[in-house]
Structures are given as C-alpha cells and as structure tokens.
Design an enzyme around this catalytic site. Structure first.
Site, PDB file in Angstrom:
ATOM      1  N   ASP A  41     -37.555  32.323   7.994  1.00 14.73           N
ATOM      2  CA  ASP A  41     -37.129  33.436   7.133  1.00 14.73           C
ATOM      3  C   ASP A  41     -38.310  34.379   6.915  1.00 14.73           C
ATOM      4  OD1 ASP A  41     -36.049  35.088   5.212  1.00 14.73           O
ATOM      5  OD2 ASP A  41     -36.295  33.628   3.580  1.00 14.73           O
ATOM      6  N   ASP A  45     -35.364  35.843   1.584  1.00 14.59           N
ATOM      7  CA  ASP A  45     -34.035  35.709   0.957  1.00 14.59           C
ATOM      8  C   ASP A  45     -33.448  34.307   1.150  1.00 14.59           C
ATOM      9  OD1 ASP A  45     -33.270  35.662   3.601  1.00 14.59           O
ATOM     10  OD2 ASP A  45     -31.880  37.352   3.474  1.00 14.59           O
ATOM     11  N   ASP A  49     -33.998  34.668   9.926  1.00 16.64           N
ATOM     12  CA  ASP A  49     -33.627  35.986  10.433  1.00 16.64           C
ATOM     13  C   ASP A  49     -34.389  36.310  11.719  1.00 16.64           C
ATOM     14  OD1 ASP A  49     -36.204  36.601   9.482  1.00 16.64           O
ATOM     15  OD2 ASP A  49     -35.390  37.087   7.501  1.00 16.64           O
ATOM     16  N   ASP A 118     -24.980  34.258  22.012  1.00 19.65           N
ATOM     17  CA  ASP A 118     -23.789  33.445  21.807  1.00 19.65           C
ATOM     18  C   ASP A 118     -22.579  34.379  21.893  1.00 19.65           C
ATOM     19  OD1 ASP A 118     -22.157  31.196  20.954  1.00 19.65           O
ATOM     20  OD2 ASP A 118     -23.952  30.446  19.956  1.00 19.65           O
ATOM     21  N   ASP A 220     -18.896  30.216  23.488  1.00 17.98           N
ATOM     22  CA  ASP A 220     -18.331  29.294  22.498  1.00 17.98           C
ATOM     23  C   ASP A 220     -16.914  28.853  22.893  1.00 17.98           C
ATOM     24  OD1 ASP A 220     -18.883  28.339  19.621  1.00 17.98           O
ATOM     25  OD2 ASP A 220     -16.906  29.257  19.395  1.00 17.98           O
ATOM     26  N   GLU A 273     -19.297  26.496  26.717  1.00 16.61           N
ATOM     27  CA  GLU A 273     -19.036  25.300  25.916  1.00 16.61           C
ATOM     28  C   GLU A 273     -17.576  24.914  26.130  1.00 16.61           C
ATOM     29  OE1 GLU A 273     -19.275  23.752  21.291  1.00 16.61           O
ATOM     30  OE2 GLU A 273     -18.259  25.616  21.795  1.00 16.61           O
ATOM     31  N   HIS A 345     -26.652  22.467  17.239  1.00 18.73           N
ATOM     32  CA  HIS A 345     -26.353  22.782  15.835  1.00 18.73           C
ATOM     33  C   HIS A 345     -25.072  22.112  15.328  1.00 18.73           C
ATOM     34  CE1 HIS A 345     -23.816  25.381  18.136  1.00 18.73           C
ATOM     35  NE2 HIS A 345     -23.153  25.753  17.058  1.00 18.73           N
ATOM     36  N   ASP A 346     -24.318  21.473  16.234  1.00 13.04           N
ATOM     37  CA  ASP A 346     -23.074  20.800  15.833  1.00 13.04           C
ATOM     38  C   ASP A 346     -23.214  19.276  15.831  1.00 13.04           C
ATOM     39  OD1 ASP A 346     -21.652  23.207  15.675  1.00 13.04           O
ATOM     40  OD2 ASP A 346     -21.094  23.128  17.795  1.00 13.04           O
TER      41      ASP A 346
HETATM   42  C1  NOJ Z   1     -18.400  25.689  18.577  1.00 14.42           C
HETATM   43  C2  NOJ Z   1     -19.631  26.062  17.827  1.00 14.42           C
HETATM   44  O1  NOJ Z   1     -20.739  25.477  18.432  1.00 14.42           O
HETATM   45  C3  NOJ Z   1     -19.437  25.627  16.400  1.00 14.42           C
HETATM   46  O2  NOJ Z   1     -20.601  25.715  15.635  1.00 14.42           O
HETATM   47  C4  NOJ Z   1     -18.332  26.469  15.823  1.00 14.42           C
HETATM   48  O3  NOJ Z   1     -18.035  26.027  14.515  1.00 14.42           O
HETATM   49  C5  NOJ Z   1     -17.063  26.398  16.664  1.00 14.42           C
HETATM   50  N1  NOJ Z   1     -17.309  26.464  18.072  1.00 14.42           N
HETATM   51  C6  NOJ Z   1     -16.145  27.535  16.309  1.00 14.42           C
HETATM   52  O4  NOJ Z   1     -16.724  28.744  16.732  1.00 14.42           O
END
Ligand code: NOJ
Length: 571
Positions: A41, A45, A49, A118, A220, A273, A345-346
């Site tokens: 950051d 905030d 970023d 992305d 995505d 993905e 990140h998932d």
């Molecule tokens: C896959 C993304 O990696 C995830 O973070 C997102 O929540 C879903 N697609 C919906 O866009």
C-alpha cells in the site's frame, strides 16, 4: 544397477516435440502473481495499490521472474475483490489511475518483466453499465447480453444450478420479474457469449489493453463463458453437478485468438483458468495448431484434498497428488503445455497445505518449490510463496473478508445448523483469505504492508516470517526460488525435458526424472517429517558421483533424505 538409464535421442517415445530454439518464450519463463489489494500500500489507505507494486518491482526483478500476472485493478464495487468489474477500461481509484498503470508497465518493461492482465469476462459487476441497461426492461437492446429466464413452475429458478459462493445461481430481478444467471455472487451476472455483440465488445477491450502495451491475459473461469445451452433453461430438476461448460468454447477461443492475437507480433501469454476440465480438453485448448490459449490452469491436483465440500478437507494424499500431476505431464507431453501451481489467491498457502509450516517450514517450502519448478510447464509463484508465507487462523469469522468464506459460514451455521467452531475450522484450512493477508515485507507494524489500517489483518507470524528476515537468513526461501528460476532460464532440460515419475506408490518419496536427448536430471524429495533411507530401484548406485545441482540441506549425498529434504541431481 542404475535404475534411470539415459535415453537415446533416437527413441521416438522420448523425443520432445519442441526443440529449444523453436520453443515459445514462456517455456523458459516463471510468472509471479500479484494480488494488488494485499501486496503493498503506497498511500496509507490500508489497501494495496499500483504505487505499491511499482515500489516493489526490484524485489521481483531480483527474484528473476519474467512476468507478473496482475489480479484485477479495474473499477469495481469489490464484492469479490475486483473480480466484479464495473468498467473494463479504467483503473479503480483505490488502486491508482491509468497514468499510474502506464508508469508501472513502463517500469516493469525496463526491468524485462511483462505484465499479464486478469481478464474477467464470464461475468461483469451488476453495476457495469451493460447490466444496468440489460436489467432495465425486457426489450432493452442489451437485454440479451446476459442470461435472463422466466421463473419456472411455481416461480422456481430456471434450473438447479448453484452458485460457487453458496445459494442458487439465479436471482429474481424485481424490475422485470425474471431471473438472471450468476455462477458466482449475485453481484456478478454472467455475460451471454452466444450474443456476437458481447464477444466483439470483449475483443475490442482486449485489443485496447494490448495496444496500451500489456503482454497478455490470465482469463478468469474462461471455460464457463460457453454454457451447455440445453441445461441453462431447465428443467428445474437439472443437477448442478458437473461443469456448465458448453462445447462451443473452442469456437469462442479460436475467434478470440483471430480477433485479438493473430495479427500481433510480440511475446504474449494467454492462460485460461478452467475449473473441471479433463486432460483431453486441455490438449485441445493448448494445442498450438488450434490457436486457442497457450496454457490453462486446471484444478485436479488442488481438488484431491477436498471432501464433499471444499471446506471439508481430507488428509493430504501424496500418492494421489503425484499421480495426478504425472498424468497431466504425460497428457500434455506431445501436444499442448502445462501451467504449474500449488497456490494462488483462491487456494490455501502451499507450505501449510502440502508441507509442515511449523517445524519444517523452510524445508517443506523449498521442497515443494523444487518439485513444482522441476515439472514440465510454466511455474506460477503466488506473492509470499517466495518467502514461505503460511495460512492464517483468525479467531472469529468477523476477522475474515472473503465473500466465499462468509457466505459459506452463514449458510452452514444458519441454514444447516453446523457448529460455528467446525465451520471455522474448515475456513482455517481451505479459506481464500489464507492467501490474502497482507504481504509480509518486514517486522514493522502490519508487516510493512501499510502505514494505515489494513483491510484485512496481517498474519500474526509476520515478525518472524517476512521478506527482510528471509533475505537476511542463511536458509532463505527467496534465494532458493532465485536458483530455481535461474535454472529454468538456463537449462533446456528443466524447460523441455520429458518427465517420468518414479515410485508412484511411495507414500513419502516424490521422485522423477527429466530427460532431454542424453541429458538427465533426477529429483529426489522426502515429503515427510521423518528421514527416508535411500534404497531400492529408484536410487541410481552412482548417485554419489552425480552432480548435486540444488538441495535444501547443507551437505551432499547423505544416505538418507532428511525430513522434507529435496535434491536435484544431474546424472
Ligand atoms: C476465479 C477467481 O480466481 C476468483 O478469485 C473469483 O472469485 C472467481 N473466478 C469469480 O471471478
């Protein structure tokens, strides 16, 4: 007896299709994923970023990565941290501006680092002007840009699909009394790719970013843009099991390639993905001759420890994991290409999920790094992985931010009467916020991520685990990754060699060879907390004479692999 015989170049079964000189640039590349909200950051905030990414470019340049995949920075109401986009051709003020983006792109390029955006076009935000128009009336010109259906019998949803974030995939819109489809949150309506106007609008947006200088797209849930049309409209009893993907996906991706990439020179990257696809699908998607995408993210290996539900984890099963990854190696050996990842990140942090994040954190983080980066494919490093960041265990659900975890918790506790403690345990193990706590830069307040109040708390282990400490340590995860990246750049066997799994049934050992012409690399890794004596068919007897290229313990050639020890030999 040497179990691993070097193969002759004449053996057709082992000849790689790609000669090093002809191989695409991404076969020797390593990609680093930045999740901007949690990276750095620059304005206090509490939200990461673009200024923060710019300030940390040298960290990435020193690591040696070739490209950054930047998770979404577009204007968004942030219900799903930017995966709900309100405007595809701008930057959210929380992250910066287009000018700042251009500066980031230029500064990354100066360091030889590409930027891959992305691309989130299965759905938009419900605040996107396209959807605002679409929902306004049944005869609006943009009505058909999304999936609208009349209520089924007795006002039921058009089919039985569930949303990935709990609850049904359909929401009734009061304005017109019809349902719209959202495979994710109700604030993420699905675009109707059957409509050619939708497709052209997306291609034009992609061209706009490429003209601006970006180097490609991570797409995505791109296989979901094509729906099985016979299922969309019901009947209501239709099962939500299996994939909604329709066969027309190949036509869409080929059209996209023609409209966006075909005329361009330059080194781009496309990675789709694709939850739920098979190896056979992947061969079609990544066969260069078909011109669809360069590689895909598949999910098989990160689904093996999920029970009935993703939040009901099963124990890690090394044999199943090895077999799965090996099948993908084999399946895409002649045609197509793999992407390689163990977290993003998932997903939970790899050292917590597959290793031992307490007693053997350094060893297991580097073991998995070595194992993954020595597979054939393009490796992806998720921010923080390069210093062995771990999962977090927040005390209460109020500390969590992820829409998926929060919806699941509410549904499980309120609707299905599960105990809050057991649901929280599932979130601890599998929740996406494990990956989304702030990047741990140093031991100062909030891990040096922000001077303000972070949008999600830092993992309390940041005083010990952080970039400054790791880089100063004798045993540095960061330096180990540097060496792996350099190896991929320099050694064609790492990039292109054939993969062969050894001892597939062994419950602790992860061993394989990579072979290119007459050159052979051997990986031996002990994925367990106890020593593993080197014996059996898989140990070449001349191992003591082999060159140890890289290992995560000091000293060479011990007759047992120590806990989480990994070695890379050139035979
Ligand atoms: C896959 C993304 O990696 C995830 O973070 C997102 O929540 C879903 N697609 C919906 O866009």
């Amino acid at each position: 007896m040497t179990a691993v015989e070097p193969r002759t170049p004449a053996d057709p079964a082992t000849t790689t299709e790609l000669a090093p000189a002809a191989a695409p640039w991404w076969t020797t590349a390593v990609v680093y994923q930045v999740y901007p909200r949690s990276f750095a950051d620059s304005d206090g905030d509490g939200i990461g970023d673009l200024g923060g990414v710019r300030a940390k470019l040298d960290h990435l340049a020193e690591l040696g990565v070739d490209a950054i995949w930047l998770s979404p920075v577009y204007p968004s109401p942030q219900h799903d941290n930017g995966y709900d986009i309100r405007d595809y051709q701008d930057i959210d003020p929380v992250f910066g501006s287009l000018e700042e983006f251009d500066a980031l792109l230029a500064e990354a390029h100066e360091r030889g680092i590409k930027i891959v955006m992305d691309l989130v076009v299965n759905h938009t935000s419900d605040e996107h002007p396209w959807f605002v128009e679409s929902r306004s009336s049944t005869d609006n010109p943009k009505r058909d840009w999304y999936w609208w259906r009349q209520p089924g019998a007795a006002g039921a949803e058009p089919n039985g699909w569930g949303s990935a974030f709990s609850g049904p995939a359909w929401t009734l819109d009061e304005t017109t009394g019809e349902y719209y489809l959202h495979l994710f949150a109700k604030q993420q309506p699905d675009l109707n790719w059957e409509n050619p106007e939708v497709r052209q609008a997306v291609y034009s947006m992609m061209n706009w970013w490429l003209d601006r200088g970006v180097d490609g797209f991570r797409m995505d849930v791109i296989n979901f843009i094509a729906k099985q049309l016979d299922l969309v409209s019901g009947p209501a009893a239709a099962s939500d099991e299996g994939s909604p993907m329709g066969a027309q996906i190949h036509d869409y991706l080929q059209e996209m390639h023609r409209e966006v990439f075909a005329g361009r020179t330059g080194a781009h990257l496309t990675v789709g993905e694709m939850p739920g696809v098979s190896i056979d699908d992947a061969v079609l998607f990544t066969d260069a001759a078909r011109a669809e995408v360069d590689m895909i993210f598949q999910f098989e290996h990160v689904s093996l420890d999920q029970g009935v539900h993703k939040f009901d984890p099963l124990p890690r099963n090394l044999v199943a994991l090895k077999r799965s990854l090996a099948r993908w190696q084999e399946g895409l050996a002649e045609t197509g290409w793999n992407s390689l990842y163990l977290n993003n990140h998932d997903q939970p942090r790899l050292v917590s999920r597959f290793g031992n994040d307490t007693e053997f954190r350094y060893e297991s983080a580097t073991l998995w790094a070595l194992v993954l980066h020595l597979h054939r494919g393009t490796p992806y490093i998720y921010q923080g992985e390069e210093i062995g960041m771990t999962n977090v265990r927040f005390e209460g659900i109020e500390d969590y931010r992820d829409i998926e975890s929060l919806n699941h918790y509410r549904e499980a506790v309120e609707q299905f009467d599960q105990s809050p403690a057991s649901v929280l345990a599932g979130v601890h193990a599998m929740g996406r916020d494990n990956a989304r706590t702030p990047m741990q830069w140093d031991a100062s307040a909030h891990a040096g991520f922000t001077t303000g109040t972070p949008w999600i708390a830092a993992n309390p282990n940041f005083p010990e685990i952080n970039v400054a400490a790791d880089r100063a340590a004798e045993r540095s995860v960061f330096r180990f990754y540097q060496q792996l990246i350099a190896l991929r750049h320099d050694d064609p066997v790492v990039a292109l060699g054939d993969f062969e799994l050894l001892e597939p049934e062994h419950e602790k050992l992860y061993a394989f060879t990579r072979t290119l012409d007459d050159r052979v690399l051997l990986v031996l890794a002990n994925a367990s907390d106890t020593p593993l004596t080197l014996q059996g068919e898989w140990v070449p007897d001349d191992i003591s004479g082999a060159e140890l290229l890289l290992g995560n313990y000091a000293g060479d050639g011990a007759a047992a692999l120590r806990p989480w020890e990994a070695r890379l030999y050139r035979l």
